[in-house]
Enzyme design. Structure first.
Site, PDB file in Angstrom:
ATOM      1  CE  LYS A   1      -2.473  -0.987   3.843  1.00  0.00           C
ATOM      2  NZ  LYS A   1      -1.879  -2.404   4.205  1.00  0.00           N
TER       3      LYS A   1
ATOM      4  NE  ARG B   1       6.829  -0.415  10.095  1.00  0.00           N
ATOM      5  CZ  ARG B   1       5.681  -0.374   9.576  1.00  0.00           C
ATOM      6  NH1 ARG B   1       5.339   0.219   8.499  1.00  0.00           N
ATOM      7  NH2 ARG B   1       4.530  -0.766  10.027  1.00  0.00           N
TER       8      ARG B   1
ATOM      9  NE  ARG C   1       2.541  -4.530  11.363  1.00  0.00           N
ATOM     10  CZ  ARG C   1       3.600  -4.881  10.680  1.00  0.00           C
ATOM     11  NH1 ARG C   1       4.797  -5.205  11.149  1.00  0.00           N
ATOM     12  NH2 ARG C   1       3.619  -4.052   9.596  1.00  0.00           N
TER      13      ARG C   1
ATOM     14  NE  ARG D   1       7.624  -2.980   5.921  1.00  0.00           N
ATOM     15  CZ  ARG D   1       6.409  -2.726   6.035  1.00  0.00           C
ATOM     16  NH1 ARG D   1       5.517  -2.747   5.019  1.00  0.00           N
ATOM     17  NH2 ARG D   1       5.702  -2.756   7.164  1.00  0.00           N
TER      18      ARG D   1
ATOM     19  NE  ARG E   1      -3.885  -0.994  10.258  1.00  0.00           N
ATOM     20  CZ  ARG E   1      -2.839  -0.356   9.556  1.00  0.00           C
ATOM     21  NH1 ARG E   1      -2.977   0.678   8.752  1.00  0.00           N
ATOM     22  NH2 ARG E   1      -1.728  -1.034   9.575  1.00  0.00           N
TER      23      ARG E   1
HETATM   24  P1  ADP Z   1       1.227  -1.989   8.141  1.00  0.00           P
HETATM   25  O1  ADP Z   1       0.437  -1.745   6.904  1.00  0.00           O
HETATM   26  O2  ADP Z   1       2.700  -2.358   7.385  1.00  0.00           O
HETATM   27  O3  ADP Z   1       1.034  -2.597   9.271  1.00  0.00           O
HETATM   28  P2  ADP Z   1       1.201   0.934   9.090  1.00  0.00           P
HETATM   29  O4  ADP Z   1       2.473   1.739   8.870  1.00  0.00           O
HETATM   30  O5  ADP Z   1      -0.086   1.013   8.394  1.00  0.00           O
HETATM   31  O6  ADP Z   1       1.648  -0.415   9.029  1.00  0.00           O
HETATM   32  O7  ADP Z   1       0.801   0.727  10.651  1.00  0.00           O
HETATM   33  C1  ADP Z   1       1.720   0.308  11.670  1.00  0.00           C
HETATM   34  C2  ADP Z   1       1.155   0.627  13.035  1.00  0.00           C
HETATM   35  O8  ADP Z   1       0.417   1.876  13.011  1.00  0.00           O
HETATM   36  C3  ADP Z   1      -0.215  -0.348  12.971  1.00  0.00           C
HETATM   37  O9  ADP Z   1       0.305  -1.705  13.162  1.00  0.00           O
HETATM   38  C4  ADP Z   1      -1.046   0.251  14.003  1.00  0.00           C
HETATM   39  O10 ADP Z   1      -0.842  -0.134  15.488  1.00  0.00           O
HETATM   40  C5  ADP Z   1      -1.010   1.770  13.854  1.00  0.00           C
HETATM   41  N1  ADP Z   1      -1.906   2.235  12.836  1.00  0.00           N
HETATM   42  C6  ADP Z   1      -1.580   2.738  11.634  1.00  0.00           C
HETATM   43  N2  ADP Z   1      -2.876   3.189  11.035  1.00  0.00           N
HETATM   44  C7  ADP Z   1      -3.861   2.779  11.876  1.00  0.00           C
HETATM   45  C8  ADP Z   1      -5.266   2.996  11.853  1.00  0.00           C
HETATM   46  N3  ADP Z   1      -5.802   3.561  10.893  1.00  0.00           N
HETATM   47  N4  ADP Z   1      -6.091   2.451  12.981  1.00  0.00           N
HETATM   48  C9  ADP Z   1      -5.470   1.980  14.140  1.00  0.00           C
HETATM   49  N5  ADP Z   1      -3.982   1.988  14.234  1.00  0.00           N
HETATM   50  C10 ADP Z   1      -3.284   2.462  12.992  1.00  0.00           C
END
Ligand code: ADP
Ligand code: ZN
Length: 216
Positions: free
Chosen positions: A16, A155, A166, A122, A88
Protein backbone atom coordinates in the site's frame (compact mmCIF):
# COMPACT_ATOMS: atom_id res chain seq x y z
CA UNK A 1 -7.44 13.82 -11.43
CA UNK A 2 -7.50 16.48 -8.76
CA UNK A 3 -10.59 15.24 -6.99
CA UNK A 4 -10.24 11.46 -6.83
CA UNK A 5 -10.82 9.97 -3.38
CA UNK A 6 -9.02 6.65 -3.19
CA UNK A 7 -8.71 4.12 -0.35
CA UNK A 8 -6.04 1.40 -0.43
CA UNK A 9 -6.96 -1.81 1.41
CA UNK A 10 -4.94 -4.96 1.98
CA UNK A 11 -2.87 -6.66 4.67
CA UNK A 12 0.34 -5.17 6.05
CA UNK A 13 3.09 -5.68 3.50
CA UNK A 14 0.77 -5.83 0.48
CA UNK A 15 2.48 -2.75 -0.93
CA UNK A 16 0.00 0.00 0.00
CA UNK A 17 2.71 2.48 0.99
CA UNK A 18 4.87 1.83 -2.09
CA UNK A 19 1.88 2.16 -4.42
CA UNK A 20 0.46 5.22 -2.66
CA UNK A 21 3.78 7.07 -3.06
CA UNK A 22 3.93 6.27 -6.77
CA UNK A 23 0.27 7.15 -7.38
CA UNK A 24 0.81 10.47 -5.59
CA UNK A 25 3.72 11.32 -7.90
CA UNK A 26 1.70 10.40 -11.02
CA UNK A 27 -1.56 12.10 -10.07
CA UNK A 28 -0.68 14.88 -7.65
CA UNK A 29 -3.21 13.46 -5.19
CA UNK A 30 -2.30 13.86 -1.50
CA UNK A 31 -0.91 10.69 0.11
CA UNK A 32 -2.16 10.24 3.66
CA UNK A 33 -0.62 7.35 5.60
CA UNK A 34 -1.74 7.00 9.22
CA UNK A 35 1.22 4.66 9.85
CA UNK A 36 3.70 7.29 8.60
CA UNK A 37 2.02 10.07 10.58
CA UNK A 38 2.07 7.91 13.72
CA UNK A 39 5.75 6.94 13.28
CA UNK A 40 6.55 10.62 12.87
CA UNK A 41 4.68 11.43 16.11
CA UNK A 42 6.58 8.63 17.87
CA UNK A 43 9.98 9.85 16.68
CA UNK A 44 9.15 13.39 17.78
CA UNK A 45 8.08 12.06 21.17
CA UNK A 46 4.77 13.93 21.08
CA UNK A 47 1.95 13.14 23.50
CA UNK A 48 0.07 11.32 20.73
CA UNK A 49 3.24 9.45 19.74
CA UNK A 50 3.92 8.30 23.27
CA UNK A 51 0.39 7.04 23.62
CA UNK A 52 0.26 5.35 20.20
CA UNK A 53 3.62 3.61 20.58
CA UNK A 54 2.36 1.06 23.13
CA UNK A 55 -0.20 -0.31 20.68
CA UNK A 56 2.05 -0.13 17.64
CA UNK A 57 4.89 -2.05 19.30
CA UNK A 58 2.49 -4.88 20.14
CA UNK A 59 0.98 -4.97 16.66
CA UNK A 60 -2.40 -3.78 17.95
CA UNK A 61 -4.45 -0.99 16.44
CA UNK A 62 -4.27 2.46 17.98
CA UNK A 63 -7.73 3.38 19.40
CA UNK A 64 -10.17 4.72 16.78
CA UNK A 65 -10.70 8.07 18.49
CA UNK A 66 -6.99 8.96 18.43
CA UNK A 67 -6.79 8.03 14.76
CA UNK A 68 -9.90 9.85 13.58
CA UNK A 69 -8.95 13.01 15.53
CA UNK A 70 -5.50 12.85 13.94
CA UNK A 71 -6.58 12.35 10.31
CA UNK A 72 -10.00 13.95 9.81
CA UNK A 73 -8.65 17.49 9.41
CA UNK A 74 -6.15 16.36 6.76
CA UNK A 75 -8.89 14.55 4.86
CA UNK A 76 -11.33 17.45 4.89
CA UNK A 77 -8.78 19.93 3.64
CA UNK A 78 -7.45 17.68 0.84
CA UNK A 79 -8.95 18.06 -2.62
CA UNK A 80 -8.68 14.38 -3.48
CA UNK A 81 -6.49 11.87 -1.63
CA UNK A 82 -4.95 8.41 -1.42
CA UNK A 83 -5.62 6.87 1.98
CA UNK A 84 -3.05 4.27 3.03
CA UNK A 85 -3.64 2.46 6.33
CA UNK A 86 -6.94 4.22 7.01
CA UNK A 87 -9.72 3.26 7.53
CA UNK A 88 -8.76 0.08 9.39
CA UNK A 89 -11.93 -0.67 11.36
CA UNK A 90 -15.65 -0.43 10.66
CA UNK A 91 -15.82 2.51 13.10
CA UNK A 92 -13.10 4.37 11.17
CA UNK A 93 -14.83 3.65 7.86
CA UNK A 94 -18.06 5.13 9.23
CA UNK A 95 -16.20 8.20 10.50
CA UNK A 96 -14.63 8.62 7.06
CA UNK A 97 -18.02 8.27 5.37
CA UNK A 98 -19.32 11.16 7.45
CA UNK A 99 -16.52 13.43 6.25
CA UNK A 100 -16.42 12.46 2.57
CA UNK A 101 -17.51 9.78 0.10
CA UNK A 102 -14.94 7.39 -1.40
CA UNK A 103 -14.73 7.03 -5.18
CA UNK A 104 -12.73 3.84 -5.32
CA UNK A 105 -11.40 1.30 -2.79
CA UNK A 106 -8.60 -0.92 -4.07
CA UNK A 107 -7.87 -4.15 -2.24
CA UNK A 108 -4.32 -5.39 -2.82
CA UNK A 109 -4.57 -9.11 -2.13
CA UNK A 110 -1.73 -11.04 -0.46
CA UNK A 111 -1.69 -14.34 1.49
CA UNK A 112 -0.61 -14.68 5.13
CA UNK A 113 2.56 -16.59 4.17
CA UNK A 114 3.56 -13.90 1.68
CA UNK A 115 2.90 -11.17 4.24
CA UNK A 116 5.18 -12.84 6.78
CA UNK A 117 7.95 -13.42 4.22
CA UNK A 118 7.84 -9.87 2.91
CA UNK A 119 7.68 -8.03 6.20
CA UNK A 120 10.52 -10.00 7.79
CA UNK A 121 12.85 -8.76 5.04
CA UNK A 122 11.43 -5.23 4.60
CA UNK A 123 13.87 -2.36 5.07
CA UNK A 124 13.26 1.41 5.05
CA UNK A 125 15.78 4.15 4.28
CA UNK A 126 16.26 6.44 7.28
CA UNK A 127 16.92 9.42 5.01
CA UNK A 128 14.52 9.28 2.03
CA UNK A 129 11.92 6.78 3.27
CA UNK A 130 12.35 4.46 0.29
CA UNK A 131 11.16 0.94 1.03
CA UNK A 132 13.13 -2.07 -0.21
CA UNK A 133 13.43 -5.75 0.54
CA UNK A 134 16.66 -7.43 1.62
CA UNK A 135 15.47 -10.75 0.15
CA UNK A 136 13.52 -9.96 -3.04
CA UNK A 137 15.23 -6.77 -4.20
CA UNK A 138 18.49 -6.60 -2.23
CA UNK A 139 20.24 -3.18 -2.22
CA UNK A 140 23.42 -2.86 -4.28
CA UNK A 141 25.44 -2.05 -1.18
CA UNK A 142 24.48 -4.06 1.89
CA UNK A 143 22.54 -1.93 4.38
CA UNK A 144 22.53 1.24 2.21
CA UNK A 145 19.73 2.82 0.16
CA UNK A 146 20.08 2.54 -3.65
CA UNK A 147 18.56 6.00 -4.10
CA UNK A 148 20.45 8.15 -1.57
CA UNK A 149 22.98 5.85 0.16
CA UNK A 150 21.15 6.44 3.46
CA UNK A 151 21.17 3.80 6.18
CA UNK A 152 18.54 1.06 5.84
CA UNK A 153 16.64 0.21 9.00
CA UNK A 154 14.08 -2.36 10.03
CA UNK A 155 10.80 -1.15 11.50
CA UNK A 156 10.44 -2.06 15.17
CA UNK A 157 7.15 -3.86 14.41
CA UNK A 158 8.60 -5.91 11.50
CA UNK A 159 9.64 -8.86 13.69
CA UNK A 160 8.12 -12.36 13.42
CA UNK A 161 5.90 -12.34 16.54
CA UNK A 162 4.55 -8.85 15.89
CA UNK A 163 4.09 -9.55 12.16
CA UNK A 164 1.84 -12.55 12.91
CA UNK A 165 -0.09 -10.47 15.41
CA UNK A 166 -0.60 -7.67 12.86
CA UNK A 167 -1.89 -10.16 10.29
CA UNK A 168 -4.40 -11.56 12.81
CA UNK A 169 -5.51 -8.05 13.74
CA UNK A 170 -5.90 -7.29 10.02
CA UNK A 171 -8.03 -10.41 9.49
CA UNK A 172 -10.30 -9.66 12.42
CA UNK A 173 -10.65 -5.88 12.29
CA UNK A 174 -9.76 -4.65 8.79
CA UNK A 175 -10.70 -7.43 6.35
CA UNK A 176 -14.45 -6.81 7.00
CA UNK A 177 -14.01 -3.46 5.21
CA UNK A 178 -13.58 -5.35 1.94
CA UNK A 179 -17.24 -6.40 2.09
CA UNK A 180 -18.33 -2.97 3.19
CA UNK A 181 -16.80 -1.30 0.12
CA UNK A 182 -17.98 -4.14 -2.11
CA UNK A 183 -21.55 -3.44 -1.01
CA UNK A 184 -21.02 0.26 -1.74
CA UNK A 185 -19.95 -0.72 -5.27
CA UNK A 186 -16.55 0.98 -5.00
CA UNK A 187 -14.35 -2.12 -4.53
CA UNK A 188 -11.67 -3.27 -6.99
CA UNK A 189 -9.14 -6.06 -6.35
CA UNK A 190 -5.54 -6.46 -7.52
CA UNK A 191 -3.14 -9.37 -7.01
CA UNK A 192 -0.39 -8.12 -4.68
CA UNK A 193 2.06 -10.70 -6.06
CA UNK A 194 2.30 -8.90 -9.39
CA UNK A 195 5.42 -6.76 -9.88
CA UNK A 196 4.98 -3.28 -8.31
CA UNK A 197 5.00 -1.53 -11.73
CA UNK A 198 2.20 -3.83 -12.92
CA UNK A 199 0.13 -3.16 -9.78
CA UNK A 200 0.63 0.57 -10.37
CA UNK A 201 -0.43 0.30 -14.01
CA UNK A 202 -3.64 -1.51 -13.05
CA UNK A 203 -4.45 1.06 -10.38
CA UNK A 204 -3.86 3.90 -12.85
CA UNK A 205 -6.13 2.17 -15.37
CA UNK A 206 -8.87 1.86 -12.75
CA UNK A 207 -8.54 5.52 -11.82
CA UNK A 208 -8.77 6.66 -15.42
CA UNK A 209 -11.81 4.46 -16.16
CA UNK A 210 -13.54 5.56 -13.02
CA UNK A 211 -12.84 9.18 -13.96
CA UNK A 212 -14.42 8.91 -17.40
CA UNK A 213 -17.50 7.10 -16.08
CA UNK A 214 -18.06 9.95 -13.66
CA UNK A 215 -17.16 12.49 -16.35
CA UNK A 216 -14.43 14.15 -14.32
P1 ADP B 1 1.37 -1.92 8.05
O1 ADP B 1 0.29 -1.68 7.04
O2 ADP B 1 2.64 -2.34 7.45
O3 ADP B 1 0.95 -2.76 9.22
P2 ADP B 1 1.21 0.85 9.00
O4 ADP B 1 2.39 1.69 8.83
O5 ADP B 1 0.00 1.16 8.19
O6 ADP B 1 1.73 -0.59 8.76
O7 ADP B 1 0.77 0.84 10.55
C1 ADP B 1 1.67 0.54 11.59
C2 ADP B 1 0.94 0.53 12.92
O8 ADP B 1 0.36 1.82 13.17
C3 ADP B 1 -0.25 -0.43 12.99
O9 ADP B 1 0.16 -1.72 13.35
C4 ADP B 1 -1.11 0.24 14.06
O10 ADP B 1 -0.64 0.00 15.36
C5 ADP B 1 -0.93 1.71 13.77
N1 ADP B 1 -1.94 2.24 12.83
C6 ADP B 1 -1.72 2.74 11.58
N2 ADP B 1 -2.87 3.13 11.00
C7 ADP B 1 -3.85 2.88 11.91
C8 ADP B 1 -5.27 3.03 11.92
N3 ADP B 1 -5.93 3.54 10.85
N4 ADP B 1 -5.95 2.64 13.02
C9 ADP B 1 -5.32 2.13 14.08
N5 ADP B 1 -3.99 1.95 14.16
C10 ADP B 1 -3.26 2.31 13.08
ZN1 ZN C 1 17.29 6.69 0.72
Amino acid sequence: MGRKRLVLLGPPGAGKGTQAKMIAVKTGLVHLSTGDILRDEVSRGSQLGQEAKQWMDRGDLVPDKLITDMIEGEISKADGFILDGFPRTITQAKALGEVTPVDIAINIVLSRDDVIKRLSSRRTCRDCGRICNSLFSPPQVDGRCDMCDGELSQRSDDHPGVIRKRFDVYTRQTAPLIDLYRRQGTLQEIDGNLPPEEVLERIMALLVNDCSENSY
